[in-house]
Scaffold this active site. Structure first.
Site, PDB file in Angstrom:
ATOM      1  N   ILE A  20      31.073  -2.805 -11.732  1.00  0.00           N
ATOM      2  CA  ILE A  20      31.935  -2.267 -10.666  1.00  0.00           C
ATOM      3  C   ILE A  20      31.706  -3.025  -9.360  1.00  0.00           C
ATOM      4  O   ILE A  20      32.656  -3.344  -8.632  1.00  0.00           O
ATOM      5  CB  ILE A  20      31.659  -0.754 -10.501  1.00  0.00           C
ATOM      6  CG1 ILE A  20      32.102   0.011 -11.758  1.00  0.00           C
ATOM      7  CG2 ILE A  20      32.368  -0.206  -9.264  1.00  0.00           C
ATOM      8  CD1 ILE A  20      31.677   1.484 -11.794  1.00  0.00           C
ATOM      9  N   ASP A  67      15.962  -5.756  -3.542  1.00  0.00           N
ATOM     10  CA  ASP A  67      15.901  -4.490  -4.270  1.00  0.00           C
ATOM     11  C   ASP A  67      16.237  -3.389  -3.267  1.00  0.00           C
ATOM     12  O   ASP A  67      15.526  -3.222  -2.257  1.00  0.00           O
ATOM     13  CB  ASP A  67      14.476  -4.320  -4.821  1.00  0.00           C
ATOM     14  CG  ASP A  67      14.302  -3.033  -5.607  1.00  0.00           C
ATOM     15  OD1 ASP A  67      15.036  -2.057  -5.349  1.00  0.00           O
ATOM     16  OD2 ASP A  67      13.417  -2.999  -6.471  1.00  0.00           O
ATOM     17  N   ASN A  94      26.579   0.226  -3.717  1.00  0.00           N
ATOM     18  CA  ASN A  94      27.048   0.426  -5.099  1.00  0.00           C
ATOM     19  C   ASN A  94      25.937   0.444  -6.132  1.00  0.00           C
ATOM     20  O   ASN A  94      26.074   1.058  -7.193  1.00  0.00           O
ATOM     21  CB  ASN A  94      28.045  -0.705  -5.416  1.00  0.00           C
ATOM     22  CG  ASN A  94      28.362  -0.804  -6.893  1.00  0.00           C
ATOM     23  OD1 ASN A  94      29.131  -0.001  -7.428  1.00  0.00           O
ATOM     24  ND2 ASN A  94      27.760  -1.766  -7.583  1.00  0.00           N
ATOM     25  N   TYR A 160      19.972  11.531 -13.089  1.00  0.00           N
ATOM     26  CA  TYR A 160      21.081  10.676 -12.633  1.00  0.00           C
ATOM     27  C   TYR A 160      22.147  11.547 -11.936  1.00  0.00           C
ATOM     28  O   TYR A 160      22.606  11.224 -10.835  1.00  0.00           O
ATOM     29  CB  TYR A 160      21.681   9.929 -13.831  1.00  0.00           C
ATOM     30  CG  TYR A 160      22.902   9.096 -13.491  1.00  0.00           C
ATOM     31  CD1 TYR A 160      22.762   7.809 -12.978  1.00  0.00           C
ATOM     32  CD2 TYR A 160      24.193   9.587 -13.681  1.00  0.00           C
ATOM     33  CE1 TYR A 160      23.884   7.043 -12.650  1.00  0.00           C
ATOM     34  CE2 TYR A 160      25.309   8.842 -13.369  1.00  0.00           C
ATOM     35  CZ  TYR A 160      25.152   7.563 -12.855  1.00  0.00           C
ATOM     36  OH  TYR A 160      26.264   6.817 -12.523  1.00  0.00           O
ATOM     37  N   LYS A 164      23.401  11.590  -7.892  1.00  0.00           N
ATOM     38  CA  LYS A 164      24.782  11.419  -7.414  1.00  0.00           C
ATOM     39  C   LYS A 164      25.222  12.642  -6.591  1.00  0.00           C
ATOM     40  O   LYS A 164      25.974  12.526  -5.626  1.00  0.00           O
ATOM     41  CB  LYS A 164      25.719  11.182  -8.601  1.00  0.00           C
ATOM     42  CG  LYS A 164      25.424   9.883  -9.365  1.00  0.00           C
ATOM     43  CD  LYS A 164      25.535   8.658  -8.472  1.00  0.00           C
ATOM     44  CE  LYS A 164      25.333   7.359  -9.220  1.00  0.00           C
ATOM     45  NZ  LYS A 164      25.400   6.176  -8.358  1.00  0.00           N
ATOM     46  N   VAL A 193      33.433   4.245 -17.010  1.00  0.00           N
ATOM     47  CA  VAL A 193      33.894   2.876 -16.765  1.00  0.00           C
ATOM     48  C   VAL A 193      33.187   1.963 -17.764  1.00  0.00           C
ATOM     49  O   VAL A 193      31.959   2.038 -17.922  1.00  0.00           O
ATOM     50  CB  VAL A 193      33.561   2.431 -15.321  1.00  0.00           C
ATOM     51  CG1 VAL A 193      34.267   1.120 -14.999  1.00  0.00           C
ATOM     52  CG2 VAL A 193      33.934   3.512 -14.305  1.00  0.00           C
ATOM     53  N   THR A 195      31.301  -0.615 -18.534  1.00  0.00           N
ATOM     54  CA  THR A 195      30.390  -1.628 -17.980  1.00  0.00           C
ATOM     55  C   THR A 195      29.088  -1.588 -18.784  1.00  0.00           C
ATOM     56  O   THR A 195      28.917  -0.742 -19.674  1.00  0.00           O
ATOM     57  CB  THR A 195      30.047  -1.330 -16.509  1.00  0.00           C
ATOM     58  OG1 THR A 195      29.307  -0.109 -16.475  1.00  0.00           O
ATOM     59  CG2 THR A 195      31.286  -1.220 -15.630  1.00  0.00           C
TER      60      THR A 195
HETATM   61  N1  LIG Z   1      29.927   2.761 -15.276  1.00  0.00           N
HETATM   62  C1  LIG Z   1      30.284   3.994 -15.010  1.00  0.00           C
HETATM   63  O1  LIG Z   1      30.913   4.646 -15.852  1.00  0.00           O
HETATM   64  C2  LIG Z   1      29.968   4.642 -13.707  1.00  0.00           C
HETATM   65  C3  LIG Z   1      29.206   4.046 -12.730  1.00  0.00           C
HETATM   66  N2  LIG Z   1      28.952   4.703 -11.556  1.00  0.00           N
HETATM   67  C4  LIG Z   1      28.129   4.097 -10.521  1.00  0.00           C
HETATM   68  O2  LIG Z   1      28.719   2.863 -10.098  1.00  0.00           O
HETATM   69  C5  LIG Z   1      27.694   1.951  -9.715  1.00  0.00           C
HETATM   70  C6  LIG Z   1      27.866   0.657 -10.488  1.00  0.00           C
HETATM   71  O3  LIG Z   1      27.783   0.933 -11.866  1.00  0.00           O
HETATM   72  P1  LIG Z   1      28.064  -0.173 -13.013  1.00  0.00           P
HETATM   73  O4  LIG Z   1      28.752  -1.343 -12.458  1.00  0.00           O
HETATM   74  O5  LIG Z   1      28.646   0.563 -14.150  1.00  0.00           O
HETATM   75  O6  LIG Z   1      26.555  -0.549 -13.397  1.00  0.00           O
HETATM   76  P2  LIG Z   1      25.944  -1.910 -13.982  1.00  0.00           P
HETATM   77  O7  LIG Z   1      24.658  -1.512 -14.625  1.00  0.00           O
HETATM   78  O8  LIG Z   1      26.939  -2.675 -14.777  1.00  0.00           O
HETATM   79  O9  LIG Z   1      25.652  -2.757 -12.662  1.00  0.00           O
HETATM   80  C7  LIG Z   1      24.715  -2.296 -11.701  1.00  0.00           C
HETATM   81  C8  LIG Z   1      24.260  -3.482 -10.868  1.00  0.00           C
HETATM   82  O10 LIG Z   1      23.298  -2.983  -9.928  1.00  0.00           O
HETATM   83  C9  LIG Z   1      22.179  -3.862  -9.923  1.00  0.00           C
HETATM   84  N3  LIG Z   1      20.978  -3.148  -9.517  1.00  0.00           N
HETATM   85  C10 LIG Z   1      20.223  -2.276 -10.246  1.00  0.00           C
HETATM   86  N4  LIG Z   1      19.161  -1.885  -9.549  1.00  0.00           N
HETATM   87  C11 LIG Z   1      19.238  -2.512  -8.347  1.00  0.00           C
HETATM   88  C12 LIG Z   1      18.402  -2.515  -7.191  1.00  0.00           C
HETATM   89  N5  LIG Z   1      17.279  -1.788  -7.166  1.00  0.00           N
HETATM   90  N6  LIG Z   1      18.765  -3.277  -6.131  1.00  0.00           N
HETATM   91  C13 LIG Z   1      19.900  -4.034  -6.165  1.00  0.00           C
HETATM   92  N7  LIG Z   1      20.724  -4.068  -7.237  1.00  0.00           N
HETATM   93  C14 LIG Z   1      20.387  -3.321  -8.316  1.00  0.00           C
HETATM   94  C15 LIG Z   1      22.080  -4.370 -11.363  1.00  0.00           C
HETATM   95  O11 LIG Z   1      21.297  -5.557 -11.477  1.00  0.00           O
HETATM   96  C16 LIG Z   1      23.554  -4.568 -11.705  1.00  0.00           C
HETATM   97  O12 LIG Z   1      24.014  -5.844 -11.325  1.00  0.00           O
HETATM   98  C17 LIG Z   1      26.358   2.665  -9.975  1.00  0.00           C
HETATM   99  O13 LIG Z   1      25.878   3.261  -8.798  1.00  0.00           O
HETATM  100  C18 LIG Z   1      26.744   3.737 -10.980  1.00  0.00           C
HETATM  101  O14 LIG Z   1      25.855   4.824 -10.953  1.00  0.00           O
HETATM  102  C19 LIG Z   1      29.432   5.949 -11.298  1.00  0.00           C
HETATM  103  C20 LIG Z   1      30.191   6.579 -12.223  1.00  0.00           C
HETATM  104  C21 LIG Z   1      30.528   5.988 -13.502  1.00  0.00           C
HETATM  105  C1  LIG Z   2      27.709   6.764 -15.531  1.00  0.00           C
HETATM  106  C2  LIG Z   2      28.407   7.920 -14.950  1.00  0.00           C
HETATM  107  O1  LIG Z   2      28.281   8.212 -13.803  1.00  0.00           O
HETATM  108  C3  LIG Z   2      29.247   8.634 -15.781  1.00  0.00           C
HETATM  109  C4  LIG Z   2      29.838   9.828 -15.304  1.00  0.00           C
HETATM  110  O2  LIG Z   2      29.498   8.252 -16.863  1.00  0.00           O
END
Ligand SMILES: NC(=O)C1=CN([C@@H]2O[C@H](COP(=O)(O)OP(=O)(O)OC[C@H]3O[C@@H](n4cnc5c(N)ncnc54)[C@H](O)[C@@H]3O)[C@@H](O)[C@H]2O)C=CC1
Ligand SMILES: CC(=O)C(C)=O
Length: 264
Positions: A20, A67, A94, A160, A164, A193, A195
């Site tokens: 994302i 980080d 994010n 988690y 949030k 999403v 990912t």
């Molecule tokens: N994928 C989903 O369905 C959903 C995601 N989200 C939220 O959206 C955001 C992005 O999620 P995604 O792209 O799916 O995750 P992802 O796991 O694909 O990407 C997360 C990114 O954050 C980086 N990251 C992790 N720890 C870190 C740190 N301590 N400092 C800096 N960067 C760090 C990772 O290296 C990675 O590049 C997250 O906050 C997640 O909780 C919220 C709802 C649904």
């Molecule tokens: C990863 C996340 O926030 C959900 C709802 O799937």
């Protein structure tokens, strides 16, 4: 309250090496913003590749590896971005991680680790960005990653979901305190999403429930009224709005962008 004095120009997106965050960075670049790409050092190559994509869209980019759970590193990141790009006008906090485990098995160390990124990381990024924006004097846009589970937890995603839920509260408090500086603070709440994060959730849910790989995401996808799993671009389109002057009269909101799973 002062008016939003300037059109946002320079954005920082954390966790933007993939998923994302990457999609948000590219969308903001397409919108005409210069973009700083943050990720952890271990994901530096991916972050540099996203920065190159931003530049291929005709915008300036910089990479700021840090980080987000480390206060000093976050302050250094914001200072670097302001020096490299000239200002910080949009912060997208994010970065996040997910653990999938029954609550009774979550150790205090695992709980603290998740909170240090998903909650303290957002707190540090919000605060460092706000201090910079106040110093600049032109207002700004602060945007955080919440989730549908910030309104209704998923089982096996307890800490988690709590992280949030807390981002939603922090976003409201920050919006109240920083409105006087022309800073708006809002969050996006994606659903499911496709990912790396959901690959991980799917795998762990499948292990826990004795399902084959892919079955858990299929099961949860049945909750989506619009009938398909989300792609990162769905979220990026909404963040584009939150980063733009079109959202200047909106603050303190955590908004579902989930294809119709959770209704607030
Ligand atoms: N994928 C989903 O369905 C959903 C995601 N989200 C939220 O959206 C955001 C992005 O999620 P995604 O792209 O799916 O995750 P992802 O796991 O694909 O990407 C997360 C990114 O954050 C980086 N990251 C992790 N720890 C870190 C740190 N301590 N400092 C800096 N960067 C760090 C990772 O290296 C990675 O590049 C997250 O906050 C997640 O909780 C919220 C709802 C649904
Ligand atoms: C990863 C996340 O926030 C959900 C709802 O799937």
């Amino acid at each position: 309250m002062s008016d939003q004095a300037t059109t946002p120009r320079n954005a920082l997106v954390t966790g933007a090496g993939q998923g994302i965050g990457k999609s948000i960075a590219l969308r903001l670049a397409a919108d005409g913003l210069d973009v700083a790409i943050n990720d952890i050092p271990a994901n530096g190559e991916a972050a540099r590749a996203v920065a190159a994509e931003v530049e291929s869209l005709g915008r300036r980019a910089t990479v700021a590896l840090a980080d987000v759970s480390d206060a000093q590193a976050v302050d250094g990141m914001v200072a670097q971005v302001a020096a490299d790009l000239g200002s910080l006008d949009v912060m997208v906090a994010n970065a996040g991680i997910a653990h999938v485990k029954p609550l009774l098995e979550v150790t205090p160390e695992e709980f603290d680790h998740l909170m240090s990124i998903n909650l303290r990381g957002v707190h540090l990024c919000y605060g460092a960005a706000a201090r910079r924006m106040i110093e600049q004097g032109g207002g700004g846009k602060i945007i955080g990653a919440c989730s549908i589970v910030g309104y209704r937890p998923f089982p096996l995603l307890g800490p988690y979901s709590a992280s949030k839920w807390a981002v939603r509260g922090l976003t409201q408090a920050a919006a109240m305190e920083w409105a006087q500086y022309g800073i708006t603070v809002n969050a996006y709440c994606p659903g499911i999403v496709g990912t790396a994060m959901w690959d991980h959730i799917d795998e762990k849910l499948a292990e826990n429930e004795g399902l084959r790989k892919g079955a858990a995401i299929e099961k949860y996808s049945e909750l989506i009224h619009l009938g398909r799993v989300s792609v990162p671009e769905d979220v990026a389109k909404f963040v584009s709005y939150l980063a733009s002057p079109d959202s200047d009269y909106m603050t303190g909101q955590s908004v579902m962008i989930d294809g119709g799973v959770q209704f607030s």
